[in-house]
Design an enzyme around this catalytic site. Structure first.
Site, PDB file in Angstrom:
ATOM      1  CG  HIS A 111     -12.740  -1.554  -9.836  1.00 38.88           C
ATOM      2  ND1 HIS A 111     -13.410  -0.456  -9.167  1.00 38.88           N
ATOM      3  CD2 HIS A 111     -11.268  -1.184  -9.372  1.00 38.88           C
ATOM      4  CE1 HIS A 111     -12.635   0.216  -8.534  1.00 38.88           C
ATOM      5  NE2 HIS A 111     -11.541   0.045  -8.549  1.00 38.88           N
ATOM      6  CG  ASP A 136      -8.843   1.261  -3.539  1.00 36.21           C
ATOM      7  OD1 ASP A 136      -8.866   0.531  -4.231  1.00 36.21           O
ATOM      8  OD2 ASP A 136      -8.602   2.505  -3.567  1.00 36.21           O
ATOM      9  CG  HIS A 137     -12.864  -0.177  -5.302  1.00 40.92           C
ATOM     10  ND1 HIS A 137     -13.784   0.970  -5.592  1.00 40.92           N
ATOM     11  CD2 HIS A 137     -11.795   0.504  -5.544  1.00 40.92           C
ATOM     12  CE1 HIS A 137     -13.225   1.767  -5.918  1.00 40.92           C
ATOM     13  NE2 HIS A 137     -12.014   1.892  -5.860  1.00 40.92           N
ATOM     14  CG  ASP A 187     -11.628   3.816  -8.316  1.00 37.52           C
ATOM     15  OD1 ASP A 187     -12.530   4.443  -7.756  1.00 37.52           O
ATOM     16  OD2 ASP A 187     -10.919   3.206  -7.943  1.00 37.52           O
ATOM     17  CG  HIS A 210     -10.999   7.185  -4.784  1.00 39.20           C
ATOM     18  ND1 HIS A 210     -10.017   6.749  -3.665  1.00 39.20           N
ATOM     19  CD2 HIS A 210     -11.287   6.062  -5.859  1.00 39.20           C
ATOM     20  CE1 HIS A 210      -9.907   5.534  -4.106  1.00 39.20           C
ATOM     21  NE2 HIS A 210     -10.134   5.121  -5.110  1.00 39.20           N
TER      22      HIS A 210
END
Length: 240
Positions: free
Chosen positions: A55, A59-60, A132, A170
């Site tokens: 996505h 942070d990806h 996520d 995470h």
């Protein structure tokens, strides 16, 4: 057999390196940053040929451009979020497939955390890279989607074989587990798991990957009986 390397970055992110010894191909899944990923690959003599994004969140995908500049890799990600991920070379959606060597990953559309979120399921290797959407004893926040979508996603993932290894992005396991105990305090499997997670985190050790079987037994979101119950649990977790 595929090899997987977990790279901890930022405060609680994991980037995954997936390597096929037979073909010598290497894929990066959801690189938040570039340098630790490039260093981890170089230390093993691996050449990065692909990035798979789940996505659009920074942070990806934050390491996409620098890794591509350094390696010339091909970047694959969700077609539904192409406008938000400028570095994509290949757009994929539900039912499409990607490859690392002879290993095929099927793309699963799992919108809820973001509108176009996808996961990569390597059925033969019994692996799922879920971004996520699913966490160890948790699930993603509903930023762009609905609880109904998340409920459907988790039920779909729950139907994968129980030995499927789940690679989330995470290290949220301890906080998820402690919250889960407030919901299911009499779940013996959950009590045992949280104790084990507390011991791991006390030694600063990672708690993922997890497995579908373990999540079926201890994940209060996957175990929700309906959308209303998931909604209630998600709201309570967000407020905690």
């Amino acid at each position: 057999m595929l090899e997987v390397v977990r790279i901890p970055v930022l405060s609680d992110n994991y980037v995954w390196l997936l390597h096929d010894p037979r073909s010598q191909e290497t894929v990066v899944i959801d690189p938040a940053v570039a340098d630790p990923v490039l260093e981890a690959a170089a230390a093993r003599g691996w050449n990065i040929g692909q990035i798979w994004n789940t996505h659009w969140h920074g942070d990806h995908v934050g390491g996409n451009a620098a890794i591509k500049a350094a390696t010339g890799c091909v970047i694959t990600g969700p077609a539904a979020e192409a406008e938000k991920i400028a570095t994509l070379d290949r757009l994929v959606g539900e039912g499409d497939s990607v490859r690392i060597g002879d290993h095929v990953a099927t793309v699963m559309a799992v919108p809820a955390h973001t509108a176009g979120h996808i996961a990569y399921h390597l059925a033969a290797a019994q692996m799922a890279f879920v971004g996520d959407t699913l966490f160890a004893m948790g699930c993603g926040r509903l930023f762009e989607g609905t609880a109904a979508q998340m409920f459907a996603n988790l039920q779909r993932l729950a139907n994968l074989p129980e030995d499927t290894a789940v690679y989330c992005a995470h290290e949220y396991t301890l906080s998820n587990g402690r919250f889960a105990l407030t919901v299911e305090p009499d779940n013996a499997a959950l009590v045992e798991r949280v104790a084990a997670v507390e011991a791991l985190r006390a030694r600063d050790e990672a708690t993922v990957p997890t497995t579908i079987g373990l999540e079926r037994a201890t994940n209060i979101f996957m175990r929700a009986r309906d959308v209303a119950q998931l909604t209630e649990r998600r709201a309570a977790k967000d407020a905690a």
